[in-house]
Design a protein around this motif. Structure first.
Motif, PDB file in Angstrom:
ATOM      1  N   MET A   1       0.852  -1.196   0.000  1.00 54.85           N
ATOM      2  CA  MET A   1       0.000   0.000   0.000  1.00 54.85           C
ATOM      3  C   MET A   1       0.890   1.249   0.000  1.00 54.85           C
ATOM      4  SD  MET A   1      -2.987  -1.333  -0.113  1.00 54.85           S
ATOM      5  CE  MET A   1      -4.322  -0.351   0.557  1.00 54.85           C
ATOM      6  N   TYR A   2       0.315   2.380  -0.310  1.00 51.44           N
ATOM      7  CA  TYR A   2       1.150   3.549  -0.561  1.00 51.44           C
ATOM      8  C   TYR A   2       0.458   4.821  -0.092  1.00 51.44           C
ATOM      9  CZ  TYR A   2      -2.078   3.730  -4.546  1.00 51.44           C
ATOM     10  OH  TYR A   2      -3.199   3.749  -5.327  1.00 51.44           O
ATOM     11  N   THR A   3       1.286   5.843   0.083  1.00 52.95           N
ATOM     12  CA  THR A   3       0.787   7.204   0.266  1.00 52.95           C
ATOM     13  C   THR A   3       1.267   8.023  -0.929  1.00 52.95           C
ATOM     14  OG1 THR A   3       2.735   7.773   1.571  1.00 52.95           O
ATOM     15  CG2 THR A   3       0.768   7.057   2.782  1.00 52.95           C
ATOM     16  N   HIS A   4       0.736   9.226  -1.053  1.00 51.85           N
ATOM     17  CA  HIS A   4       1.004  10.025  -2.255  1.00 51.85           C
ATOM     18  C   HIS A   4       2.103  11.052  -2.020  1.00 51.85           C
ATOM     19  CE1 HIS A   4      -2.411   8.331  -4.380  1.00 51.85           C
ATOM     20  NE2 HIS A   4      -3.068   8.420  -3.246  1.00 51.85           N
ATOM     21  N   GLN A   5       3.028  11.108  -2.995  1.00 47.34           N
ATOM     22  CA  GLN A   5       3.985  12.200  -3.007  1.00 47.34           C
ATOM     23  C   GLN A   5       3.224  13.464  -3.391  1.00 47.34           C
ATOM     24  OE1 GLN A   5       6.697  10.739  -5.965  1.00 47.34           O
ATOM     25  NE2 GLN A   5       7.873   9.531  -4.486  1.00 47.34           N
ATOM     26  N   LYS A   6       3.606  14.577  -2.794  1.00 44.90           N
ATOM     27  CA  LYS A   6       2.879  15.822  -3.071  1.00 44.90           C
ATOM     28  C   LYS A   6       3.395  16.440  -4.365  1.00 44.90           C
ATOM     29  CE  LYS A   6       0.424  15.676   0.746  1.00 44.90           C
ATOM     30  NZ  LYS A   6       0.725  14.340   1.214  1.00 44.90           N
ATOM     31  N   LYS A   7       2.735  16.073  -5.456  1.00 42.54           N
ATOM     32  CA  LYS A   7       3.100  16.617  -6.763  1.00 42.54           C
ATOM     33  C   LYS A   7       1.861  17.275  -7.365  1.00 42.54           C
ATOM     34  CE  LYS A   7       4.712  15.469 -11.395  1.00 42.54           C
ATOM     35  NZ  LYS A   7       4.920  14.411 -12.400  1.00 42.54           N
ATOM     36  N   VAL A   8       1.922  18.583  -7.581  1.00 40.73           N
ATOM     37  CA  VAL A   8       0.785  19.336  -8.115  1.00 40.73           C
ATOM     38  C   VAL A   8       1.273  20.198  -9.276  1.00 40.73           C
ATOM     39  CG1 VAL A   8      -1.050  20.989  -7.611  1.00 40.73           C
ATOM     40  CG2 VAL A   8      -0.263  19.428  -5.820  1.00 40.73           C
ATOM     41  N   HIS A  57      -0.397   6.550 -10.391  1.00 44.94           N
ATOM     42  CA  HIS A  57      -1.520   6.926 -11.270  1.00 44.94           C
ATOM     43  C   HIS A  57      -2.872   6.445 -10.739  1.00 44.94           C
ATOM     44  CE1 HIS A  57       1.308   8.351 -14.294  1.00 44.94           C
ATOM     45  NE2 HIS A  57       1.994   7.238 -14.089  1.00 44.94           N
ATOM     46  N   SER A  58      -2.956   6.237  -9.430  1.00 44.61           N
ATOM     47  CA  SER A  58      -4.213   5.787  -8.838  1.00 44.61           C
ATOM     48  C   SER A  58      -4.342   6.381  -7.441  1.00 44.61           C
ATOM     49  CB  SER A  58      -4.237   4.256  -8.764  1.00 44.61           C
ATOM     50  OG  SER A  58      -5.440   3.809  -8.192  1.00 44.61           O
ATOM     51  N   TRP A  59      -5.511   6.950  -7.141  1.00 46.89           N
ATOM     52  CA  TRP A  59      -5.693   7.608  -5.838  1.00 46.89           C
ATOM     53  C   TRP A  59      -5.865   6.597  -4.708  1.00 46.89           C
ATOM     54  CZ3 TRP A  59      -3.964  12.180  -5.585  1.00 46.89           C
ATOM     55  CH2 TRP A  59      -4.025  13.023  -6.692  1.00 46.89           C
ATOM     56  N   TYR A  60      -6.363   5.428  -5.049  1.00 42.66           N
ATOM     57  CA  TYR A  60      -6.490   4.332  -4.077  1.00 42.66           C
ATOM     58  C   TYR A  60      -6.561   3.045  -4.888  1.00 42.66           C
ATOM     59  CZ  TYR A  60     -11.209   5.903  -5.219  1.00 42.66           C
ATOM     60  OH  TYR A  60     -12.317   6.348  -5.887  1.00 42.66           O
ATOM     61  N   PRO A  67     -14.716  -1.837   0.789  1.00 45.90           N
ATOM     62  CA  PRO A  67     -14.620  -1.316   2.159  1.00 45.90           C
ATOM     63  C   PRO A  67     -13.498  -0.284   2.246  1.00 45.90           C
ATOM     64  CG  PRO A  67     -14.870  -3.706   2.190  1.00 45.90           C
ATOM     65  CD  PRO A  67     -14.675  -3.314   0.753  1.00 45.90           C
ATOM     66  N   ALA A  68     -13.776   0.847   2.869  1.00 45.09           N
ATOM     67  CA  ALA A  68     -12.811   1.956   2.891  1.00 45.09           C
ATOM     68  C   ALA A  68     -11.465   1.529   3.462  1.00 45.09           C
ATOM     69  CB  ALA A  68     -13.380   3.127   3.669  1.00 45.09           C
ATOM     70  N   THR A  69     -11.483   0.593   4.430  1.00 48.54           N
ATOM     71  CA  THR A  69     -10.224   0.160   5.050  1.00 48.54           C
ATOM     72  C   THR A  69      -9.287  -0.488   4.037  1.00 48.54           C
ATOM     73  OG1 THR A  69     -11.333  -1.899   5.687  1.00 48.54           O
ATOM     74  CG2 THR A  69     -11.203  -0.160   7.357  1.00 48.54           C
ATOM     75  N   GLN A  70      -9.850  -1.118   2.997  1.00 49.38           N
ATOM     76  CA  GLN A  70      -9.008  -1.766   1.983  1.00 49.38           C
ATOM     77  C   GLN A  70      -8.236  -0.744   1.156  1.00 49.38           C
ATOM     78  OE1 GLN A  70     -11.089  -4.575  -0.489  1.00 49.38           O
ATOM     79  NE2 GLN A  70     -11.889  -5.754   1.242  1.00 49.38           N
ATOM     80  N   GLN A 135     -17.866   0.917   0.865  1.00 48.00           N
ATOM     81  CA  GLN A 135     -18.867  -0.131   0.642  1.00 48.00           C
ATOM     82  C   GLN A 135     -20.207   0.301   1.245  1.00 48.00           C
ATOM     83  OE1 GLN A 135     -18.179  -3.921   2.654  1.00 48.00           O
ATOM     84  NE2 GLN A 135     -18.924  -4.998   0.847  1.00 48.00           N
ATOM     85  N   GLN A 136     -20.138   0.770   2.484  1.00 43.85           N
ATOM     86  CA  GLN A 136     -21.272   1.415   3.143  1.00 43.85           C
ATOM     87  C   GLN A 136     -20.828   2.835   3.478  1.00 43.85           C
ATOM     88  OE1 GLN A 136     -24.194  -0.146   3.605  1.00 43.85           O
ATOM     89  NE2 GLN A 136     -23.402  -2.056   2.716  1.00 43.85           N
ATOM     90  N   LEU A 137     -21.681   3.805   3.224  1.00 46.17           N
ATOM     91  CA  LEU A 137     -21.296   5.195   3.490  1.00 46.17           C
ATOM     92  C   LEU A 137     -21.466   5.512   4.972  1.00 46.17           C
ATOM     93  CD1 LEU A 137     -22.786   7.036   0.387  1.00 46.17           C
ATOM     94  CD2 LEU A 137     -20.457   6.192   0.744  1.00 46.17           C
ATOM     95  N   ASP A 138     -20.411   6.055   5.554  1.00 46.21           N
ATOM     96  CA  ASP A 138     -20.431   6.467   6.963  1.00 46.21           C
ATOM     97  C   ASP A 138     -20.766   7.953   7.008  1.00 46.21           C
ATOM     98  OD1 ASP A 138     -20.037   7.107   9.587  1.00 46.21           O
ATOM     99  OD2 ASP A 138     -17.973   6.357   9.703  1.00 46.21           O
ATOM    100  N   THR A 139     -22.037   8.253   7.281  1.00 47.84           N
ATOM    101  CA  THR A 139     -22.473   9.649   7.201  1.00 47.84           C
ATOM    102  C   THR A 139     -21.821  10.527   8.261  1.00 47.84           C
ATOM    103  OG1 THR A 139     -24.420   9.110   8.541  1.00 47.84           O
ATOM    104  CG2 THR A 139     -24.688   9.080   6.139  1.00 47.84           C
ATOM    105  N   SER A 140     -21.231   9.912   9.292  1.00 47.76           N
ATOM    106  CA  SER A 140     -20.550  10.729  10.305  1.00 47.76           C
ATOM    107  C   SER A 140     -19.285  11.378   9.754  1.00 47.76           C
ATOM    108  CB  SER A 140     -20.201   9.885  11.537  1.00 47.76           C
ATOM    109  OG  SER A 140     -19.217   8.915  11.226  1.00 47.76           O
ATOM    110  N   ASN A 141     -18.802  10.896   8.585  1.00 47.79           N
ATOM    111  CA  ASN A 141     -17.622  11.507   7.957  1.00 47.79           C
ATOM    112  C   ASN A 141     -17.940  12.869   7.353  1.00 47.79           C
ATOM    113  OD1 ASN A 141     -15.788   9.428   8.404  1.00 47.79           O
ATOM    114  ND2 ASN A 141     -16.362   8.341   6.533  1.00 47.79           N
ATOM    115  N   TYR A 142     -19.231  13.125   7.096  1.00 51.95           N
ATOM    116  CA  TYR A 142     -19.601  14.282   6.293  1.00 51.95           C
ATOM    117  C   TYR A 142     -20.042  15.433   7.184  1.00 51.95           C
ATOM    118  CZ  TYR A 142     -19.374  10.474   3.011  1.00 51.95           C
ATOM    119  OH  TYR A 142     -18.939   9.379   2.297  1.00 51.95           O
TER     120      TYR A 142
END
Length: 212
Positions: A1-8, A57-60, A67-70, A135-142
């Motif tokens: 798994m990876y995190t993103h380099q800050k390239k804009v 070339h992929s955000w996730y 499932p968001a955890t994946q 997979q299921q939306l967690d409305t507490s995030n919004y």
């Protein structure tokens, strides 16, 4: 798994001159350069443009319906990438209403997820074939209130990646947070952006106000 380099990649005159920003978020397998090519058809050449580049070339890694955890830690890192751009623009004296966000496919999903987690009066949101993530939306995030932000959300029916049911869920949640949503479902449309969609977005962008 990876995190993103800050390239804009930035394009156009400085924010101090344009007083309006458009953040363009590319889809899976694409590039910041490719999404920047939307600026001219959108009539956004007088905006300051920001296009972040996803690592690999992929955000996730998996479907936005997984499932968001994946999709962690890439998803959180992608959201932080957008947040850093928005904060940088605000720090340069612009209001949230002078910020527009647009994305296609995976980039549209990321755009809708970021904006709805940080709901505020944006200039406009353009969700070209996408929806909220999980997979299921967690409305507490919004959190927050869009306060009438115009939102264009589109998809094909069927679309190979984005089901109409998730678009409808996304519209409901965004409207609950104060967005003015315009939903367009195109029967049999391939996974692309039609000229009609460009024209609808262009109408919103053409009303961009410059608060100097």
């Amino acid at each position: 798994m990876y995190t993103h380099q800050k390239k804009v990649i930035t394009q156009g005159a400085p924010l101090a001159e344009t007083q309006k920003a458009l953040i363009l978020v590319h889809g899976r397998g694409a590039t910041a350069e490719s999404i920047l090519s939307l600026a001219s058809p959108l009539g956004a050449n007088d905006f300051t443009l920001f296009a972040p580049q996803a690592t690999n070339h992929s955000w996730y890694p998996y479907s936005f319906m997984a499932p968001a955890t994946q999709n962690q830690p890439a998803l959180d890192s992608a959201l932080e990438t957008i947040d850093a751009i928005v904060k940088s623009i605000l720090e340069q004296g612009l209001s949230s209403q002078q910020i527009y966000l647009a994305g296609f496919s995976q980039g549209a999903c990321l755009t809708s997820e970021y904006a709805t987690r940080h709901a505020q009066p944006y200039g406009g949101l353009f969700i070209f074939t996408g929806g909220l993530i999980g997979q299921q939306l967690d409305t507490s995030n919004y959190q927050g209130n869009f306060a009438g932000t115009p939102v264009l959300i589109t998809t094909g029916d069927p679309d190979p990646h984005v089901p109409v049911s998730r678009v409808n869920e996304t519209v409901k949640i965004m409207e609950e947070h104060g967005a003015m949503v315009s939903k367009h479902i195109y029967p049999g449309r391939p996974h692309t952006i039609l000229q009609e969609e460009i024209n609808l977005a262009k109408q919103i962008l053409s009303k961009a106000s410059v608060n100097k």
